[in-house]
Motif scaffolding. Structure first.
Motif, PDB file in Angstrom:
ATOM      1  N   ALA A   1       0.744  -1.340  -0.011  1.00  0.00           N
ATOM      2  CA  ALA A   1       0.082   0.090   0.120  1.00  0.00           C
ATOM      3  C   ALA A   1       1.000   1.235  -0.031  1.00  0.00           C
ATOM      4  N   PRO A   2       1.610   1.549  -1.102  1.00  0.00           N
ATOM      5  CA  PRO A   2       2.419   2.868  -1.146  1.00  0.00           C
ATOM      6  C   PRO A   2       1.608   4.040  -1.304  1.00  0.00           C
ATOM      7  N   CYS A   3       0.379   3.400  -1.812  1.00  0.00           N
ATOM      8  CA  CYS A   3      -0.773   4.657  -1.949  1.00  0.00           C
ATOM      9  C   CYS A   3      -1.157   5.268  -0.620  1.00  0.00           C
ATOM     10  N   GLU A   4      -1.219   4.601   0.620  1.00  0.00           N
ATOM     11  CA  GLU A   4      -1.550   5.252   1.920  1.00  0.00           C
ATOM     12  C   GLU A   4      -0.585   5.841   2.484  1.00  0.00           C
ATOM     13  N   GLY A   5       0.745   5.547   1.960  1.00  0.00           N
ATOM     14  CA  GLY A   5       1.897   6.210   2.440  1.00  0.00           C
ATOM     15  C   GLY A   5       2.103   7.744   1.885  1.00  0.00           C
ATOM     16  N   SER A   6       1.496   7.897   0.800  1.00  0.00           N
ATOM     17  CA  SER A   6       1.434   9.183  -0.123  1.00  0.00           C
ATOM     18  C   SER A   6      -0.087   9.886   0.046  1.00  0.00           C
ATOM     19  N   CYS A   7      -1.070   9.122   1.037  1.00  0.00           N
ATOM     20  CA  CYS A   7      -2.298   9.783   1.177  1.00  0.00           C
ATOM     21  C   CYS A   7      -2.185  11.320   1.794  1.00  0.00           C
ATOM     22  N   THR A   8      -2.906  11.995   1.257  1.00  0.00           N
ATOM     23  CA  THR A   8      -2.605  13.403   1.802  1.00  0.00           C
ATOM     24  C   THR A   8      -3.067  13.543   3.441  1.00  0.00           C
ATOM     25  N   VAL A   9      -3.998  12.854   3.811  1.00  0.00           N
ATOM     26  CA  VAL A   9      -4.515  12.659   5.147  1.00  0.00           C
ATOM     27  C   VAL A   9      -3.310  12.468   5.954  1.00  0.00           C
ATOM     28  N   ALA A  10      -2.377  11.640   5.498  1.00  0.00           N
ATOM     29  CA  ALA A  10      -1.413  10.966   6.212  1.00  0.00           C
ATOM     30  C   ALA A  10      -0.126  11.989   6.482  1.00  0.00           C
ATOM     31  N   ILE A  11      -0.404  13.296   6.000  1.00  0.00           N
ATOM     32  CA  ILE A  11       0.573  14.230   6.471  1.00  0.00           C
ATOM     33  C   ILE A  11       0.462  14.369   7.929  1.00  0.00           C
ATOM     34  N   ALA A  12      -0.934  14.579   8.606  1.00  0.00           N
ATOM     35  CA  ALA A  12      -0.877  14.655   9.783  1.00  0.00           C
ATOM     36  C   ALA A  12      -1.637  13.635  10.761  1.00  0.00           C
ATOM     37  N   ASP A  13      -2.308  12.758  10.060  1.00  0.00           N
ATOM     38  CA  ASP A  13      -3.178  11.761  10.469  1.00  0.00           C
ATOM     39  C   ASP A  13      -2.875  10.284   9.796  1.00  0.00           C
TER      40      ASP A  13
ATOM     41  N   TRP B   1       6.809  13.063   3.741  1.00  0.00           N
ATOM     42  CA  TRP B   1       5.516  12.755   2.731  1.00  0.00           C
ATOM     43  C   TRP B   1       5.743  13.537   1.588  1.00  0.00           C
ATOM     44  N   PRO B   2       5.583  12.968   0.461  1.00  0.00           N
ATOM     45  CA  PRO B   2       4.776  11.653   0.175  1.00  0.00           C
ATOM     46  C   PRO B   2       5.645  10.519  -0.104  1.00  0.00           C
ATOM     47  N   ALA B   3       6.854  10.588  -0.003  1.00  0.00           N
ATOM     48  CA  ALA B   3       7.723   9.533   0.261  1.00  0.00           C
ATOM     49  C   ALA B   3       7.195   8.218   0.763  1.00  0.00           C
ATOM     50  N   TYR B   4       7.366   7.020   0.553  1.00  0.00           N
ATOM     51  CA  TYR B   4       6.897   5.835   1.396  1.00  0.00           C
ATOM     52  C   TYR B   4       7.658   5.750   2.883  1.00  0.00           C
ATOM     53  N   PRO B   5       6.637   5.627   3.688  1.00  0.00           N
ATOM     54  CA  PRO B   5       6.972   5.862   5.179  1.00  0.00           C
ATOM     55  C   PRO B   5       8.122   4.752   5.539  1.00  0.00           C
ATOM     56  N   LYS B   6       9.134   5.066   5.907  1.00  0.00           N
ATOM     57  CA  LYS B   6      10.346   3.971   6.404  1.00  0.00           C
ATOM     58  C   LYS B   6      10.057   4.279   7.830  1.00  0.00           C
ATOM     59  N   VAL B   7       9.264   3.292   8.473  1.00  0.00           N
ATOM     60  CA  VAL B   7       8.973   3.209   9.893  1.00  0.00           C
ATOM     61  C   VAL B   7       8.610   1.908  10.177  1.00  0.00           C
TER      62      VAL B   7
END
Length: 496
Positions: free
Chosen positions: A108-120, A336-342
């Motif tokens: 799901a790289p789509c979720e990593g770059s989801c705009t909502v994912a900037i803060a939530d 963001w919007p790079a894939y979150p390496k967490v």
């Protein structure tokens, strides 16, 4: 898209998973679908973000960001929110041939770059995708699409993994006669034997294969091109050939003791486990039952090996990774919007933690040698801790930590450190050139140096994601259709 204020009012709901203690007792899928009501709530979180980065499909910092097949994510999120499931299915199928696969196993790289994912937390895109396609099958909306007209053109596809299947689907719908050659006893490639059943139920794969057969695609199994049938015979019998054999040559670990019994490659182990399940033969010699198991490699394949060993009744399981543990939150250089390496707990790690009471992963560790029991069998392995530092040129290097040696009991070791490229005999049989350890074929036209022979997927691209394989399968279908007909009516990934 969605509810205008949904992303502020509604929290992300996590995927429903069966209890880890219960699910390691069987091989059924570990995850369960959301209810319609939950999916509508999650669809409501998709904000009207103007520029939906979720489907940009590009690489940032060496990792995929957004959806490589440019799924129309905001559109089907909105339709699910409004309860228009059939319309949502139509939008989903416009870009994705196999959402039942990506909705289960894509990272799901789509979720990593989801705009909502900037803060939530991101919109639950992957779960919504799976819910749409599962409902499509459940409601009987997905039926065979048999082409109304047929060309007289024939295409052979070597390999039935996601790239080969996507190319077959597209070219069949264009009216060509498509034959897929697969050397295994079942079609699906990586989908069938590279991903364990609890992550992707094989009935889901078989259902899609049967649908493709009803639509006109021919599958020839137990046939290795270059051995059972020659490359010359294939080229003579078909107007075009596509090589979609994947990146199957595993990266090995040539250290002292590699020859001892009990050291195996990940794909051999996972394939045997799935074959044992499908044939109802649990007595395979390659099993983790009552053994101390160590998986070398910190990726998804390694996690699948951990989950498999748990279900086989391993005495203990550990997973080694040479890289340090990832941070809990995005690092400053991983914005963001790079894939979150967490850092995260995959399904297998949750199961292992429940069984053994701890995280079974060891980070920044390197295996130096395998230790024998004196009878050519495996007894243990020898490791050293590693420190990741920068050299004088600013490049990252790994150095051994003094006095950090250790010995780990192990009667079964699974090597899951990636793949080097496609296997050579087939490439030599067709006479195709290579770039490094991949088939030389330019993205866009996918042509090899041999007339009428194309290449796509991991064999051309290198080890990658299933969603990239679908991208390449769709794109190579356009190139082959144009080659055969002088034009193409198939949609390109970029133009949809």
């Amino acid at each position: 898209m969605g509810k205008a204020t949904g992303f502020m009012e509604i929290k992300r709901e996590q995927a429903i998973e069966r209890d880890p203690t219960d699910r390691i007792k069987d091989w059924k899928e570990y995850s369960a679908p959301f209810s319609d009501e939950m999916m509508q709530r999650q669809g409501a979180r998709c904000m009207d973000c103007a520029t939906p980065f979720c489907h940009i499909g590009m690489e940032i910092e060496g990792a995929t960001s957004g959806c490589p097949i440019h799924n129309l994510i905001p559109e089907w999120n909105d339709l699910v929110y409004k309860g228009k499931w059939k319309e949502a299915l139509a939008r989903l199928m416009k870009t994705n041939n196999f959402p039942e696969f990506t909705g289960r196993v894509c990272p799901a790289p789509c979720e990593g770059s989801c705009t909502v994912a900037i803060a939530d937390p991101a919109v639950a895109i992957k779960n919504i995708e799976r819910a749409i396609i599962d409902k499509g099958f459940e409601m009987g909306w997905i039926t065979p699409k048999i082409p109304q007209t047929r060309t007289k053109k024939t295409v052979a596809i070597i390999g039935s993994g996601p790239a080969g299947l996507a190319a077959a689907d597209q070219l069949n719908q264009a009216g060509h006669h498509v034959t897929v050659y697969e050397r295994s006893d079942r079609a699906g490639g990586l989908l069938m034997y590279g991903i364990p059943n609890m992550k992707l139920d094989k009935d889901v794969v078989t259902r899609r294969i049967k649908l493709l057969e009803k639509e006109g695609v021919t599958f020839i199994l137990n046939t290795e091109v270059g051995s059972d049938i020659s490359a010359e015979e294939i080229r003579a019998a078909f107007d075009s050939v596509i090589l979609c054999t994947g990146s199957q040559k595993a990266r090995d670990l040539p250290i002292p003791g590699r020859e001892y019994q009990g050291v195996h490659l990940a794909m051999d182990y996972l394939t045997q486990a799935t074959k044992s399940l499908l044939t109802n033969n649990p007595n395979s010699s390659l099993t983790a039952k009552d053994k101390d198991v160590i998986v070398i490699g910190g990726g998804d394949t390694g996690a699948d090996c951990v989950a498999t060993a748990l279900r086989q009744g391993a005495k203990s399981v550990n997973q080694f990774a040479i890289n340090p543990q990832l941070p809990i939150k995005r690092a400053d250089d991983n914005q963001w919007p790079a894939y979150p390496k967490v850092f995260s707990l995959e399904y297998a790690h949750k199961e292992a933690k429940e069984k053994y009471g701890k995280d079974i992963r060891e980070h920044a560790i390197q295996t130096k040698a395998f230790i024998t029991d004196g009878k050519d069998g495996l007894q243990a392995l020898y490791t050293v801790k590693m420190a990741k530092t920068r050299d004088q040129n600013g490049q990252f290097v790994y150095q051994e930590v003094p006095n950090s040696e250790d010995v780990w009991p192990a009667q079964l070791v699974i090597i899951a450190i990636g793949f080097e490229g496609p296997e050579q005999p087939l490439l030599e049989a067709f006479g195709v050139k290579q770039e490094g350890k991949r088939i030389a074929a330019q993205y866009g036209d996918f042509k090899t140096n041999v007339e009428g022979v194309f290449a796509a997927g991991d064999a051309r691209r290198g080890q990658s994601l299933i969603v990239w394989a679908i991208n390449e399968g769709r794109e190579v279908a356009c190139a082959v259709d144009h080659y055969l007909m002088g034009k193409t009516t198939l949609p390109t990934v970029q133009a949809v």
